[in-house]
Design a protein around this motif. Structure first.
Motif, PDB file in Angstrom:
ATOM      1  N   THR A  56       0.838  -1.203   0.000  1.00  0.00           N
ATOM      2  CA  THR A  56       0.000   0.000   0.000  1.00  0.00           C
ATOM      3  C   THR A  56       0.874   1.254   0.000  1.00  0.00           C
ATOM      4  O   THR A  56       2.066   1.194   0.326  1.00  0.00           O
ATOM      5  CB  THR A  56      -0.899   0.052   1.253  1.00  0.00           C
ATOM      6  OG1 THR A  56      -0.064   0.209   2.411  1.00  0.00           O
ATOM      7  CG2 THR A  56      -1.758  -1.199   1.393  1.00  0.00           C
ATOM      8  N   GLU A  58       0.637   3.551   2.165  1.00  0.00           N
ATOM      9  CA  GLU A  58       1.016   3.756   3.563  1.00  0.00           C
ATOM     10  C   GLU A  58       2.259   2.937   3.921  1.00  0.00           C
ATOM     11  O   GLU A  58       3.136   3.425   4.629  1.00  0.00           O
ATOM     12  CB  GLU A  58      -0.151   3.402   4.492  1.00  0.00           C
ATOM     13  CG  GLU A  58      -1.333   4.346   4.397  1.00  0.00           C
ATOM     14  CD  GLU A  58      -2.227   4.112   3.171  1.00  0.00           C
ATOM     15  OE1 GLU A  58      -2.982   5.033   2.825  1.00  0.00           O
ATOM     16  OE2 GLU A  58      -2.157   3.030   2.554  1.00  0.00           O
ATOM     17  N   ASP A  59       2.324   1.699   3.418  1.00  0.00           N
ATOM     18  CA  ASP A  59       3.499   0.856   3.664  1.00  0.00           C
ATOM     19  C   ASP A  59       4.748   1.454   3.021  1.00  0.00           C
ATOM     20  O   ASP A  59       5.826   1.475   3.615  1.00  0.00           O
ATOM     21  CB  ASP A  59       3.286  -0.563   3.128  1.00  0.00           C
ATOM     22  CG  ASP A  59       2.227  -1.341   3.892  1.00  0.00           C
ATOM     23  OD1 ASP A  59       1.901  -0.962   5.040  1.00  0.00           O
ATOM     24  OD2 ASP A  59       1.731  -2.333   3.329  1.00  0.00           O
ATOM     25  N   GLU A  61       5.218   4.627   2.253  1.00  0.00           N
ATOM     26  CA  GLU A  61       5.560   5.867   2.951  1.00  0.00           C
ATOM     27  C   GLU A  61       6.255   5.574   4.280  1.00  0.00           C
ATOM     28  O   GLU A  61       7.166   6.304   4.688  1.00  0.00           O
ATOM     29  CB  GLU A  61       4.322   6.719   3.166  1.00  0.00           C
ATOM     30  CG  GLU A  61       4.651   8.108   3.640  1.00  0.00           C
ATOM     31  CD  GLU A  61       3.482   9.061   3.549  1.00  0.00           C
ATOM     32  OE1 GLU A  61       3.738  10.255   3.378  1.00  0.00           O
ATOM     33  OE2 GLU A  61       2.323   8.621   3.659  1.00  0.00           O
ATOM     34  N   ALA A  62       5.865   4.498   4.952  1.00  0.00           N
ATOM     35  CA  ALA A  62       6.532   4.116   6.201  1.00  0.00           C
ATOM     36  C   ALA A  62       8.003   3.800   5.940  1.00  0.00           C
ATOM     37  O   ALA A  62       8.870   4.155   6.745  1.00  0.00           O
ATOM     38  CB  ALA A  62       5.827   2.916   6.831  1.00  0.00           C
TER      39      ALA A  62
END
Length: 90
Positions: A56, A58-59, A61-62
Protein backbone atom coordinates in the motif's frame (compact mmCIF):
# COMPACT_ATOMS: atom_id res chain seq x y z
CA UNK A 1 2.98 -5.94 -4.72
CA UNK A 2 2.68 -2.44 -6.09
CA UNK A 3 5.43 -0.05 -7.13
CA UNK A 4 5.83 3.46 -5.73
CA UNK A 5 8.03 6.20 -7.17
CA UNK A 6 9.55 8.40 -4.49
CA UNK A 7 11.12 11.68 -5.51
CA UNK A 8 13.59 12.94 -2.92
CA UNK A 9 13.90 16.70 -3.41
CA UNK A 10 17.09 18.39 -2.25
CA UNK A 11 16.51 20.44 0.90
CA UNK A 12 20.01 20.69 2.35
CA UNK A 13 23.10 19.84 0.30
CA UNK A 14 25.21 19.89 3.47
CA UNK A 15 22.99 17.42 5.33
CA UNK A 16 22.67 15.28 2.19
CA UNK A 17 26.45 14.99 2.01
CA UNK A 18 26.70 14.22 5.72
CA UNK A 19 24.06 11.46 5.67
CA UNK A 20 24.83 10.01 2.23
CA UNK A 21 26.59 6.88 3.61
CA UNK A 22 23.64 6.16 5.92
CA UNK A 23 21.17 6.76 3.07
CA UNK A 24 23.02 4.39 0.73
CA UNK A 25 23.27 1.72 3.45
CA UNK A 26 19.53 2.05 4.06
CA UNK A 27 18.78 1.64 0.34
CA UNK A 28 21.06 -1.40 0.06
CA UNK A 29 19.35 -3.00 3.07
CA UNK A 30 15.90 -2.32 1.59
CA UNK A 31 17.03 -3.68 -1.77
CA UNK A 32 18.15 -6.93 -0.10
CA UNK A 33 14.71 -7.14 1.56
CA UNK A 34 13.13 -6.66 -1.91
CA UNK A 35 11.52 -3.37 -0.83
CA UNK A 36 13.52 -1.26 -3.31
CA UNK A 37 13.65 -2.02 -7.02
CA UNK A 38 15.85 0.83 -8.28
CA UNK A 39 17.38 4.08 -7.10
CA UNK A 40 19.61 6.86 -8.32
CA UNK A 41 20.42 10.55 -8.17
CA UNK A 42 19.48 13.27 -10.65
CA UNK A 43 22.39 14.52 -12.70
CA UNK A 44 21.48 18.16 -12.00
CA UNK A 45 21.77 17.69 -8.20
CA UNK A 46 18.06 18.31 -7.58
CA UNK A 47 17.66 15.06 -5.61
CA UNK A 48 16.94 11.49 -6.59
CA UNK A 49 14.39 8.79 -7.36
CA UNK A 50 13.69 5.52 -5.55
CA UNK A 51 11.27 2.84 -6.73
CA UNK A 52 9.79 1.08 -3.70
CA UNK A 53 7.83 -2.17 -3.69
CA UNK A 54 5.01 -2.35 -1.11
CA UNK A 55 1.41 -3.49 -0.63
CA UNK A 56 0.00 0.00 0.00
CA UNK A 57 0.95 3.65 -0.24
CA UNK A 58 1.02 3.76 3.56
CA UNK A 59 3.50 0.86 3.66
CA UNK A 60 5.72 2.56 1.09
CA UNK A 61 5.56 5.87 2.95
CA UNK A 62 6.53 4.12 6.20
CA UNK A 63 9.70 2.91 4.43
CA UNK A 64 10.42 6.36 3.01
CA UNK A 65 10.19 7.89 6.49
CA UNK A 66 12.95 5.51 7.68
CA UNK A 67 15.41 6.86 5.08
CA UNK A 68 18.12 8.88 6.88
CA UNK A 69 17.73 11.66 4.30
CA UNK A 70 14.09 12.06 5.32
CA UNK A 71 14.64 11.43 9.05
CA UNK A 72 17.43 14.02 9.23
CA UNK A 73 15.52 16.51 7.03
CA UNK A 74 18.16 16.58 4.31
CA UNK A 75 15.49 15.91 1.69
CA UNK A 76 11.76 16.28 1.29
CA UNK A 77 9.82 13.59 -0.52
CA UNK A 78 6.94 13.11 -2.91
CA UNK A 79 5.54 9.61 -3.43
CA UNK A 80 3.18 8.22 -6.06
CA UNK A 81 1.98 4.76 -6.98
CA UNK A 82 3.68 3.88 -10.26
CA UNK A 83 2.34 1.50 -12.90
CA UNK A 84 5.20 0.27 -15.07
CA UNK A 85 4.21 -0.23 -18.69
CA UNK A 86 6.32 -3.21 -19.69
CA UNK A 87 4.27 -3.92 -22.83
CA UNK A 88 6.10 -1.17 -24.68
CA UNK A 89 9.26 -3.31 -24.67
CA UNK A 90 7.59 -6.40 -26.15
Amino acid sequence: MKLFACLLHMKSPELSQKYRPDHLAFLEEQHKKDNVTAYGKFADGAGGLIIYRAETLEDAEALVKQDPYVEKEARTYEIHEWVMNSEQWS
